[in-house]
Write a protein that holds these residues in place. Structure first.
Motif, PDB file in Angstrom:
ATOM      1  N   ILE A 430      12.845 -26.194 -18.438  1.00  0.00           N
ATOM      2  CA  ILE A 430      11.815 -25.400 -19.119  1.00  0.00           C
ATOM      3  C   ILE A 430      11.147 -26.180 -20.241  1.00  0.00           C
ATOM      4  O   ILE A 430       9.912 -26.256 -20.318  1.00  0.00           O
ATOM      5  N   SER A 431      11.941 -26.788 -21.115  1.00  0.00           N
ATOM      6  CA  SER A 431      11.341 -27.464 -22.270  1.00  0.00           C
ATOM      7  C   SER A 431      10.576 -28.709 -21.871  1.00  0.00           C
ATOM      8  O   SER A 431       9.633 -29.114 -22.561  1.00  0.00           O
ATOM      9  N   ARG A 433       8.957 -28.870 -19.060  1.00  0.00           N
ATOM     10  CA  ARG A 433       7.876 -28.365 -18.218  1.00  0.00           C
ATOM     11  C   ARG A 433       7.948 -28.843 -16.761  1.00  0.00           C
ATOM     12  O   ARG A 433       6.926 -29.016 -16.110  1.00  0.00           O
ATOM     13  N   ASP A 436       7.958 -23.573 -14.798  1.00  0.00           N
ATOM     14  CA  ASP A 436       7.609 -22.567 -15.810  1.00  0.00           C
ATOM     15  C   ASP A 436       8.741 -21.576 -16.049  1.00  0.00           C
ATOM     16  O   ASP A 436       8.717 -20.837 -17.040  1.00  0.00           O
ATOM     17  N   GLY A 437       9.690 -21.533 -15.156  1.00  0.00           N
ATOM     18  CA  GLY A 437      10.824 -20.644 -15.321  1.00  0.00           C
ATOM     19  C   GLY A 437      11.981 -21.074 -14.447  1.00  0.00           C
ATOM     20  O   GLY A 437      11.816 -21.837 -13.488  1.00  0.00           O
ATOM     21  N   VAL A 473      15.295 -22.125 -25.909  1.00  0.00           N
ATOM     22  CA  VAL A 473      14.883 -21.790 -24.551  1.00  0.00           C
ATOM     23  C   VAL A 473      14.445 -20.332 -24.522  1.00  0.00           C
ATOM     24  O   VAL A 473      15.244 -19.429 -24.791  1.00  0.00           O
ATOM     25  N   ARG A 477      11.735 -16.708 -19.783  1.00  0.00           N
ATOM     26  CA  ARG A 477      11.496 -17.646 -18.686  1.00  0.00           C
ATOM     27  C   ARG A 477      12.772 -17.945 -17.901  1.00  0.00           C
ATOM     28  O   ARG A 477      12.840 -18.914 -17.155  1.00  0.00           O
ATOM     29  N   TYR A 508       4.015 -22.554 -20.581  1.00  0.00           N
ATOM     30  CA  TYR A 508       4.990 -22.665 -21.675  1.00  0.00           C
ATOM     31  C   TYR A 508       4.456 -23.597 -22.750  1.00  0.00           C
ATOM     32  O   TYR A 508       3.928 -24.667 -22.472  1.00  0.00           O
TER      33      TYR A 508
END
Length: 534
Positions: A430-431, A433, A436-437, A473, A477, A508
């Protein structure tokens, strides 16, 4: 042949389990707690048996009379206790047999699990011996029938100097000492059964011997109601001077007795012995090729003990440090106990994708799916995803088939257990990218194939168990779908709903997050040596 039977059995169990899921919810579905229910029924039998024993007379004339007193004169307590003793014993047989069949059809009896299966099969003999011996003590017509048929069956074995069935030729052939012996056996055999039950779970970490409280309360109320509505009754006093021609047997314990009347004792011994031997040999018919056990890398292990604490099968132990590094302990894997579930890797704080300075080798790793390979699979699975609703699915390979989910906007990586995923990988996806989830897919809640993987995963996500999922986080997501192996349609529906939520949220954004990566290149990663916990 075995696989065909297992597939049919899984479909049958699935129908009942889904019905109970709908009625009670997965977490208190009795089918997911059959082993613990067996322990509970044992204690109900023990408690009710103690009360009955207080009033029981160990004599030929007193045995039947004392049981009748409890049943009719003291029906409000003694009669209920006697009926509870009977029906809880039957319930234990049902739960034990269902537990055995379910473990077989779910293929949870082979490989390193052979120990629990083998000891469980042996326990069946103690269970039936306990129950059948209890029927003798009532000393009614059914007890007379069981005593005569049992002794004639045992007389076929060449181990007795004289036929023991002679003791039941007439009323003068037995005395009060016979009942003292029966009481001793009826107390001693259950004690051996209890010891065997402890041995049965000896290799299992955090074995659950108590079902959830709602199941215990519901089961006890159901047994009590049955005891009041349909109390257990005797079938007339025993009389060895007459022949018993008709009885109403307890089909849970005495199902084979009509066969003993029809077949020869040798045939029944062949059936019972051959069936037991076949059950004992099942884990090796055929032998399953096991995944390699977890491997410890001492250069990256600081002996924190999280793998030891989280292993469902006690396959990881802590020993004094041997390599000279300034740590008190080191993790050691017992290969004969390891099911290759990978939960230990999910618990290791050094199993993190945020590493570029040194090679991605954690303190403990799985040869079949190393942490480095897991990272590579994630990057490959997310490389071609486009849009603002990209979902990375991590799923247990014993749950729904993930291959059908892969496509535009959805990437998937199969794990030996969802608990094998270190929380840092969710942060990574997630972080950074890559998607997106993240959606975690696994077994039905309360019925994890690897026992504790789903429970540990939920606690890690909730910040209740190390290693925690970082607070940075966004939980919106992250989604979970505990749909189980038959929940493919449910999982697909959950993914579609999750993607809709992601589209509504938009891309995000994080102040320290680099720009989104293109399919051809990925952003530089952090230089963290480990994923910090807490």
């Amino acid at each position: 042949m075995i696989e065909t039977i297992q597939r049919a059995g899984r479909r049958a169990f699935s129908l009942f389990e889904r019905a109970f899921d709908a009625a009670f919810g997965p977490r208190i579905n009795p089918f997911y707690h059959l082993g613990a229910l067996s322990f509970f029924f044992f204690w109900v039998v023990a408690a009710s048996g103690i009360y009955v024993y207080v009033f029981f007379e160990t004599s030929i004339d007193g045995a039947y009379r004392s049981v009748e007193y409890l049943t009719h004169t003291q029906w409000y307590v003694g009669g209920v206790a006697r009926s509870l003793h009977r029906y809880a014993s039957d319930a234990m047989v049902i739960s034990v047999l269902l537990h055995l069949v379910r473990e077989f059809v779910l293929d949870r009896y082979r490989g390193v699990r052979w120990y629990a299966w083998l000891t469980g099969v042996i326990l069946l003999w103690f269970l039936y011996a306990s129950g059948i011996g209890g029927y003798w003590l009532v000393w009614d017509r059914l007890a007379q029938y069981v005593a005569v048929v049992t002794t004639e069956w045992f007389d076929w074995l060449p181990i007795f100097a004289e036929p023991i069935a002679r003791n039941f030729l007439n009323s003068a052939s037995i005395n009060d000492r016979f009942f003292s012996l029966l009481v001793f056996m009826h107390i001693g055999i259950p004690l051996f059964l209890l010891l065997g039950m402890w041995i049965h779970i000896l290799r299992i970490s955090r074995a659950k011997t108590n079902p959830p409280r709602p199941i215990m309360i519901g089961s006890l109320l159901a047994l009590t109601a049955l005891s009041l509505i349909y109390p257990a009754l005797s079938q007339g006093p025993a009389d060895l001077d007459t022949l018993v021609s008709r009885v109403q047997p307890d089909w849970f314990y005495l199902a084979m007795y009509p066969l003993i009347d029809l077949w020869s004792p040798g045939a029944i011994w062949a059936l019972a012995g051959g069936g037991t031997l076949l059950l004992m040999l099942l884990p090796w018919l055929p032998h399953r090729r096991e995944e390699p056990a977890a491997v410890v890398d001492l250069a990256n292990c600081n002996g924190c003990g999280r793998c030891f604490a989280d292993c469902p099968y006690s396959a990881v132990i802590l020993q004094p440090r041997r390599d000279g590094l300034p740590f008190e302990s080191q993790a050691v894997v017992e290969p004969d106990l390891c099911t290759a579930c990978g939960i230990c890797v999910g618990a290791c704080p050094t199993a993190t994708p945020f590493r570029r300075v040194s090679d991605l080798i954690p303190g403990i790793d799985m040869p079949s799916l190393t942490t480095r390979e897991m990272r590579a699979r994630i990057l490959a699975a997310t490389a071609s995803l486009t849009g603002t609703d990209r979902v990375m699915v991590f799923g247990c390979r014993f749950s729904s088939d993930l291959t059908a989910l892969k496509g535009q906007g959805v990437g998937a990586v199969a794990l030996p257990c969802v608990g094998a995923l270190p929380p840092s990988f969710i942060d990574f996806v997630i972080s950074r990218r890559h998607a997106d989830g993240v959606l975690l897919a696994g077994c039905i809640a309360g019925d994890c194939y690897q026992r504790l993987g789903l429970e540990w995963t939920e606690q890690r996500l909730a910040g209740q168990r190390d290693p925690y999922l970082r607070g940075r986080v966004p939980r919106a997501r992250l989604a979970t779908a505990w749909a189980g192996p038959a929940g493919g349609a449910t999982l697909a529906s959950e993914i579609a709903a999750f993607r809709a939520r992601l589209r509504a949220m938009g891309p995000y954004r994080h102040g320290s997050t680099p720009p989104p990566a293109s399919p051809a290149s990925h952003p530089p990663e952090d230089h963290d040596v480990s994923y910090r916990v807490g």
